[in-house]
Scaffold this motif. Sequence first.
Motif, short mmCIF file in Angstrom:
data_model
loop_
_atom_site.label_atom_id
_atom_site.label_comp_id
_atom_site.label_asym_id
_atom_site.label_seq_id
_atom_site.Cartn_x
_atom_site.Cartn_y
_atom_site.Cartn_z
N ILE A 197 43.02 33.34 34.44
CA ILE A 197 42.30 34.85 34.43
C ILE A 197 42.15 35.84 35.66
O ILE A 197 42.04 36.41 35.41
CB ILE A 197 41.29 34.41 33.02
CG1 ILE A 197 42.39 33.97 31.77
CG2 ILE A 197 40.52 35.64 32.66
CD1 ILE A 197 40.83 33.40 30.91
N ALA A 198 41.25 35.12 35.91
CA ALA A 198 40.96 35.11 37.74
C ALA A 198 41.73 36.17 38.48
O ALA A 198 41.68 36.93 38.76
CB ALA A 198 39.71 34.45 38.58
N LYS A 199 42.96 35.18 38.25
CA LYS A 199 44.21 36.34 39.09
C LYS A 199 44.34 37.48 38.31
O LYS A 199 44.71 38.55 39.05
CB LYS A 199 45.20 36.11 39.35
CG LYS A 199 44.98 34.07 40.43
CD LYS A 199 46.14 33.35 40.59
CE LYS A 199 46.38 32.65 41.50
NZ LYS A 199 47.26 31.52 41.85
N VAL A 200 44.70 37.22 37.43
CA VAL A 200 44.96 38.74 36.54
C VAL A 200 44.09 39.62 36.81
O VAL A 200 44.06 40.75 36.80
CB VAL A 200 45.32 37.83 35.07
CG1 VAL A 200 45.45 39.72 33.96
CG2 VAL A 200 46.24 37.47 34.35
N LEU A 201 42.93 38.89 36.23
CA LEU A 201 41.67 40.25 36.36
C LEU A 201 41.60 40.58 37.57
O LEU A 201 40.69 41.94 37.89
CB LEU A 201 40.59 40.04 35.50
CG LEU A 201 40.95 39.22 33.69
CD1 LEU A 201 39.08 39.12 33.89
CD2 LEU A 201 41.36 40.43 32.99
N GLY A 202 41.26 40.05 38.89
CA GLY A 202 41.17 40.85 39.84
C GLY A 202 42.36 41.57 40.63
O GLY A 202 42.50 42.23 41.41
N ILE A 203 43.86 41.83 40.12
CA ILE A 203 44.87 42.51 40.78
C ILE A 203 43.95 43.88 41.00
O ILE A 203 44.03 44.92 40.14
CB ILE A 203 45.57 42.40 39.76
CG1 ILE A 203 46.50 40.83 39.61
CG2 ILE A 203 46.93 42.98 40.32
CD1 ILE A 203 47.84 40.96 38.90
N GLY A 204 44.18 43.86 41.60
CA GLY A 204 43.66 46.19 42.51
C GLY A 204 42.83 46.61 42.53
O GLY A 204 42.29 47.11 42.85
N VAL A 205 41.76 45.11 42.21
CA VAL A 205 40.20 45.48 42.47
C VAL A 205 40.21 45.30 43.74
O VAL A 205 39.70 44.22 44.24
CB VAL A 205 39.76 44.40 41.86
CG1 VAL A 205 37.87 44.21 41.46
CG2 VAL A 205 39.95 44.61 40.51
N PRO A 206 39.50 46.28 44.36
CA PRO A 206 38.71 46.61 46.19
C PRO A 206 37.52 45.72 45.61
O PRO A 206 36.50 45.20 44.46
CB PRO A 206 38.49 48.24 46.48
CG PRO A 206 38.67 48.65 45.20
CD PRO A 206 38.93 48.43 43.80
N GLU A 207 37.52 45.02 47.04
CA GLU A 207 36.26 44.02 47.28
C GLU A 207 34.84 44.36 46.86
O GLU A 207 33.83 43.77 46.20
CB GLU A 207 36.15 43.78 48.97
CG GLU A 207 35.15 42.33 49.29
CD GLU A 207 35.14 42.39 50.33
OE1 GLU A 207 34.58 41.15 50.93
OE2 GLU A 207 36.09 43.08 51.47
N ILE A 208 34.79 45.57 46.80
CA ILE A 208 32.93 46.20 46.64
C ILE A 208 33.00 46.35 44.94
O ILE A 208 31.38 45.80 45.23
CB ILE A 208 33.06 47.79 46.96
CG1 ILE A 208 31.90 48.46 46.71
CG2 ILE A 208 33.84 48.78 45.94
CD1 ILE A 208 31.08 47.35 47.53
N TYR A 209 33.92 45.94 44.32
CA TYR A 209 33.80 46.05 43.30
C TYR A 209 33.65 44.07 42.13
O TYR A 209 32.85 44.08 41.58
CB TYR A 209 34.67 45.62 42.55
CG TYR A 209 34.89 47.37 42.03
CD1 TYR A 209 34.47 48.07 40.86
CD2 TYR A 209 35.57 47.69 43.47
CE1 TYR A 209 34.50 49.89 40.61
CE2 TYR A 209 35.58 49.96 42.50
CZ TYR A 209 34.26 51.06 41.85
OH TYR A 209 34.79 51.76 41.73
N HIS A 210 33.52 43.42 43.57
CA HIS A 210 34.07 41.24 43.20
C HIS A 210 32.52 41.12 42.29
O HIS A 210 32.51 40.38 41.37
CB HIS A 210 34.65 41.05 44.23
CG HIS A 210 36.07 41.09 44.91
ND1 HIS A 210 36.49 40.89 45.90
CD2 HIS A 210 36.76 42.03 44.15
CE1 HIS A 210 37.53 41.25 45.67
NE2 HIS A 210 37.82 41.57 44.85
#
Length: 423
Positions: free
Chosen positions: A77-90
């Motif tokens: 789930i973490a991999k799926v939801l993390g796709i394309g998300v810039p680091e500033i949002y993490h």
Amino acid sequence: MYEQVRQVVHDSGLWDNGRESSHGFILSPSVYEVSQEKRDELEAIGVALHDCLAGLGRIATIAFTPSLYHSTTWGMIAKVLGIGVPEIYHDIMLLNPSSALSICKVDLMESEDGNFRIAEIDGHNKHGLGYSTLAARIRKTVMPDAKVFPGVAAALAKEIERRGEKSVVLLYADQERFYLPEFCILKSELATHGIDVMVVAESDVRVESEKAIMCPDGKDYKLFVDLPFLYHNRTLNAWLAARYRAGEIAFLIPPKPFLGSKAILALLRNDTGDEQLEAILKSQIRPTSLNLLRQYIPETYLVHKREREEYWLGKCDSKRFVLKESISSGMKGVIFTDDPHFGKIMKCASDSFFRFILQGEVINRSWSFQHFTNRGYLQQGEWFVRVTVHYAIRHVADVVITARQDKKVHGAPDCLQLGSVII
């Protein structure tokens, strides 16, 4: 009527400075009719959607905190939801896990049997609000006395006032400049509801002494429409993130990029029957809401290289599918099984993890609409439609139609942009 409709578009400013060629569409006096039964259906979808997206927000907070879980499913789930998300949002996207979206866009297709199917849920995008407003203005011109939805501007104004504000910043990234004309339409419409909108480009904002200077009067704004991907003003990006962490600013569309990923459709559907995923979903989402939303999402799979390319191609042998990039807009990154390049894109998809979804194709029904020729003559034709529903905190704010005579329906110079009425 042609001159009246054309005047509405010209008065909006959308086609100023020669933009009719880049922002053009075919003018039409038609509207999309929503029956009371369909309206009730759309409202029910809105309630279920709110529950599901709030639940995904909570699930994401757990999934991105490894100390809270111990299973490969949570890691997936973490991999799926993390796709394309810039680091500033993490980290900031995990704040306020259940925060509601003030506005959320859902693209529906109406199948040949007359049923709605969800093609996309976009909970991280302000694009289209201006076009929805313009379509509503055109509808008001051709059918001034019709029963209609409140409209996105009225819904947003109500939410802004509920938060105790009378102004909001619509910050747009440099790569969003194409949408500036429609942002200005939204600004002018919100002004009629007593809301002041500061439309500003990322490149026009400077940060000095821990303060962002966005306008000459130096006003300190507390509410923003969203936090777009700011690739060219990293200082502003960091400033906004820091202020959000400190609770000093807020967003109408929370900074949760994963809510704009097509991959959430596959997670919510869980067509592989993953028991752990099902338990996770139902731990954070009411089963009634999850089951209702599933009725509208076509069969959808996360494509990954744990299965060979032949496995995914095999699914397409007896059923028509669409391959979609998890992070893309409009028809970009979307390819049908009958496209000659489908095999090539599938090879790329099956060699990656979760960057694509494979979704059952909805056989889109056609509608008969009128449209104007360039000389103002009225013609009738058959059109495929995409029904875009803008939801504001569970309820339908407005319904707008994009129609083309090609099944690949998206905004283009050969499309119609239609408002809606309730019958």
